[in-house]
Motif scaffolding. Structure first.
Motif, mmCIF file in Angstrom:
data_model
loop_
_atom_site.group_PDB
_atom_site.id
_atom_site.type_symbol
_atom_site.label_atom_id
_atom_site.label_comp_id
_atom_site.label_asym_id
_atom_site.label_seq_id
_atom_site.Cartn_x
_atom_site.Cartn_y
_atom_site.Cartn_z
ATOM 1 N N UNK A 41 15.097 0.835 -37.021
ATOM 2 C CA UNK A 41 16.268 1.548 -37.548
ATOM 3 C C UNK A 41 17.414 1.564 -36.527
ATOM 4 N N UNK A 42 17.108 1.859 -35.273
ATOM 5 C CA UNK A 42 18.133 1.949 -34.240
ATOM 6 C C UNK A 42 18.814 0.637 -33.922
ATOM 7 N N UNK A 43 18.165 -0.482 -34.211
ATOM 8 C CA UNK A 43 18.777 -1.789 -33.978
ATOM 9 C C UNK A 43 19.645 -2.223 -35.152
ATOM 10 N N UNK A 44 19.366 -1.676 -36.330
ATOM 11 C CA UNK A 44 20.078 -2.076 -37.536
ATOM 12 C C UNK A 44 21.187 -1.089 -37.905
ATOM 13 N N UNK A 45 20.902 0.212 -37.762
ATOM 14 C CA UNK A 45 21.845 1.249 -38.181
ATOM 15 C C UNK A 45 22.373 2.034 -36.992
ATOM 16 N N UNK A 46 23.609 2.537 -37.123
ATOM 17 C CA UNK A 46 24.176 3.389 -36.079
ATOM 18 C C UNK A 46 23.745 4.840 -36.294
ATOM 19 N N UNK A 47 24.276 5.745 -35.492
ATOM 20 C CA UNK A 47 23.870 7.154 -35.558
ATOM 21 C C UNK A 47 24.254 7.836 -36.870
ATOM 22 N N UNK A 48 25.230 7.290 -37.581
ATOM 23 C CA UNK A 48 25.627 7.857 -38.869
ATOM 24 C C UNK A 48 24.911 7.187 -40.038
ATOM 25 N N UNK A 49 24.032 6.237 -39.752
ATOM 26 C CA UNK A 49 23.278 5.563 -40.800
ATOM 27 C C UNK A 49 23.986 4.367 -41.410
ATOM 28 N N UNK A 50 25.111 3.955 -40.814
ATOM 29 C CA UNK A 50 25.827 2.775 -41.293
ATOM 30 C C UNK A 50 25.318 1.536 -40.554
ATOM 31 N N UNK A 51 25.571 0.394 -41.138
ATOM 32 C CA UNK A 51 25.181 -0.868 -40.515
ATOM 33 C C UNK A 51 25.947 -1.060 -39.211
#
Length: 89
Positions: A41-51
């Motif tokens: 998840x941390x490699x794909x999405x940022x802290x706000x859950x966006x790509x």
């Protein structure tokens, strides 16, 4: 079932499962992969859950349109590819 594939560039950092999912939307499909490997998840999405800006997703050969909500539809036979967006010359 839709198939999610993660390129080997991401495999340098963490295990990248190939995932079969019956999800109707991209975010649900990604959540299936993240359930198998939460670190992904941390490699794909940022802290706000966006790509993340350095990641691109193609669904059936077309670039993901909604990089914030990740609400693009998936078909039962969709092929989803998640890869690092490379830049430079």
């Amino acid at each position: 079932m839709a198939q999610l594939f993660f390129t080997q560039q991401l495999a340098r950092f963490t295990a990248v499962p190939e995932v079969s999912t019956d999800a109707g939307r991209l975010r649900e499909g990604l959540d299936s992969a993240f359930a198998l490997n939460p670190r992904l998840r941390g490699y794909v999405l940022d802290d706000q859950g966006a790509l993340r800006p350095n990641v691109v997703i193609f669904i059936d050969g077309r670039r993901c349109l909604d990089t914030r909500r990740l609400d693009d539809p998936l078909q039962p036979d969709s092929k989803v590819y998640v890869l690092q967006a490379l830049s430079g010359g």
